[in-house]
Design an enzyme around this catalytic site. Sequence first.
Site, PDB file in Angstrom:
ATOM      1  N   ASN A  87       0.863  -1.185   0.000  1.00 57.86           N
ATOM      2  CA  ASN A  87       0.000   0.000   0.000  1.00 57.86           C
ATOM      3  C   ASN A  87       0.898   1.232   0.000  1.00 57.86           C
ATOM      4  O   ASN A  87       1.802   1.334   0.836  1.00 57.86           O
ATOM      5  CB  ASN A  87      -0.893  -0.001   1.241  1.00 57.86           C
ATOM      6  CG  ASN A  87      -1.857  -1.172   1.248  1.00 57.86           C
ATOM      7  OD1 ASN A  87      -2.438  -1.506   0.223  1.00 57.86           O
ATOM      8  ND2 ASN A  87      -2.016  -1.815   2.394  1.00 57.86           N
ATOM      9  N   GLN A  94      -2.293   3.040   3.181  1.00 57.82           N
ATOM     10  CA  GLN A  94      -1.041   2.873   3.935  1.00 57.82           C
ATOM     11  C   GLN A  94      -1.169   3.569   5.287  1.00 57.82           C
ATOM     12  O   GLN A  94      -1.553   4.738   5.369  1.00 57.82           O
ATOM     13  CB  GLN A  94       0.145   3.465   3.153  1.00 57.82           C
ATOM     14  CG  GLN A  94       1.473   3.233   3.866  1.00 57.82           C
ATOM     15  CD  GLN A  94       2.683   3.734   3.082  1.00 57.82           C
ATOM     16  OE1 GLN A  94       2.532   4.402   2.056  1.00 57.82           O
ATOM     17  NE2 GLN A  94       3.861   3.417   3.566  1.00 57.82           N
ATOM     18  N   HIS A 100       6.717  -1.717   3.227  1.00 57.47           N
ATOM     19  CA  HIS A 100       6.595  -3.127   3.624  1.00 57.47           C
ATOM     20  C   HIS A 100       5.725  -3.860   2.618  1.00 57.47           C
ATOM     21  O   HIS A 100       4.780  -3.292   2.066  1.00 57.47           O
ATOM     22  CB  HIS A 100       6.019  -3.261   5.036  1.00 57.47           C
ATOM     23  CG  HIS A 100       4.755  -2.486   5.257  1.00 57.47           C
ATOM     24  ND1 HIS A 100       4.745  -1.120   5.473  1.00 57.47           N
ATOM     25  CD2 HIS A 100       3.457  -2.870   5.260  1.00 57.47           C
ATOM     26  CE1 HIS A 100       3.502  -0.705   5.612  1.00 57.47           C
ATOM     27  NE2 HIS A 100       2.698  -1.748   5.476  1.00 57.47           N
ATOM     28  N   HIS A 102       3.077  -6.809   2.298  1.00 58.27           N
ATOM     29  CA  HIS A 102       2.195  -7.739   3.000  1.00 58.27           C
ATOM     30  C   HIS A 102       2.245  -9.088   2.277  1.00 58.27           C
ATOM     31  O   HIS A 102       2.143  -9.135   1.039  1.00 58.27           O
ATOM     32  CB  HIS A 102       0.736  -7.268   2.957  1.00 58.27           C
ATOM     33  CG  HIS A 102       0.455  -6.002   3.699  1.00 58.27           C
ATOM     34  ND1 HIS A 102      -0.146  -5.987   4.931  1.00 58.27           N
ATOM     35  CD2 HIS A 102       0.680  -4.702   3.374  1.00 58.27           C
ATOM     36  CE1 HIS A 102      -0.298  -4.733   5.335  1.00 58.27           C
ATOM     37  NE2 HIS A 102       0.185  -3.933   4.405  1.00 58.27           N
TER      38      HIS A 102
HETATM   39  P1  AMP Z   1      -0.300  -0.599   5.817  1.00 57.44           P
HETATM   40  O1  AMP Z   1      -1.706  -0.211   6.240  1.00 57.44           O
HETATM   41  O2  AMP Z   1      -0.191  -1.164   4.456  1.00 57.44           O
HETATM   42  O3  AMP Z   1       0.630   0.564   6.079  1.00 57.44           O
HETATM   43  O4  AMP Z   1       0.116  -1.785   6.780  1.00 57.44           O
HETATM   44  C1  AMP Z   1       0.522  -1.579   8.100  1.00 57.44           C
HETATM   45  C2  AMP Z   1       0.320  -2.891   8.807  1.00 57.44           C
HETATM   46  O5  AMP Z   1       1.118  -2.873   9.970  1.00 57.44           O
HETATM   47  C3  AMP Z   1      -1.111  -3.158   9.261  1.00 57.44           C
HETATM   48  O6  AMP Z   1      -1.569  -4.381   8.692  1.00 57.44           O
HETATM   49  C4  AMP Z   1      -1.012  -3.224  10.777  1.00 57.44           C
HETATM   50  O7  AMP Z   1      -1.855  -4.203  11.335  1.00 57.44           O
HETATM   51  C5  AMP Z   1       0.450  -3.564  10.979  1.00 57.44           C
HETATM   52  N1  AMP Z   1       1.033  -3.114  12.223  1.00 57.44           N
HETATM   53  C6  AMP Z   1       0.928  -1.892  12.803  1.00 57.44           C
HETATM   54  N2  AMP Z   1       1.626  -1.840  13.951  1.00 57.44           N
HETATM   55  C7  AMP Z   1       2.202  -3.072  14.097  1.00 57.44           C
HETATM   56  C8  AMP Z   1       3.049  -3.662  15.087  1.00 57.44           C
HETATM   57  N3  AMP Z   1       3.442  -2.985  16.175  1.00 57.44           N
HETATM   58  N4  AMP Z   1       3.423  -4.956  14.902  1.00 57.44           N
HETATM   59  C9  AMP Z   1       3.026  -5.650  13.821  1.00 57.44           C
HETATM   60  N5  AMP Z   1       2.227  -5.148  12.851  1.00 57.44           N
HETATM   61  C10 AMP Z   1       1.821  -3.874  12.996  1.00 57.44           C
END
Ligand code: AMP
Length: 114
Positions: A87, A94, A100, A102
């Site tokens: 994203n 995002q 990152h 997924h």
């Molecule tokens: P995005 O929305 O593509 O930026 O993805 C961010 C992802 O990070 C989401 O799926 C969240 O659930 C995950 N996330 C946020 N904080 C943490 C954390 N502390 N540990 C693991 N995953 C996280």
Amino acid sequence: MNKCIFCKIIERQQPAKIVYEDEEIVAIEDIRPQAPVHLLVMPRKHLPSLNEADGADAPLLGRLFAVAAHLARERQLESRGYRTVINNGPWAGQTVNHLHVHVLGGRVFHWPPG
Ligand code: AMP
Ligand code: ZN
């Protein structure tokens, strides 16, 4: 400037379930999994999104996907299929501004995505 949450995880200042790491890349389990398998594969280097990546980052971007595929194979996802998603920016949803990938698997995914 405050460190982002993923930089803190990479530097072990914030707990997370780390499932893979090497000199360039760290992968963790997503804290709010959207599928039976939901991993996040990230570079140690803080790149906010693909928008900030340039030609010099091409090998790193390739390695992110190679690690994603390795982790998917390790979890026997390759025959049924799995999804890799990046994203980028607010309209894509995002929420963490550290690039990152997924890796989602273990259920059927629909297309187009929501
Ligand atoms: P995005 O929305 O593509 O930026 O993805 C961010 C992802 O990070 C989401 O799926 C969240 O659930 C995950 N996330 C946020 N904080 C943490 C954390 N502390 N540990 C693991 N995953 C996280
Ligand atoms: Zn970061």
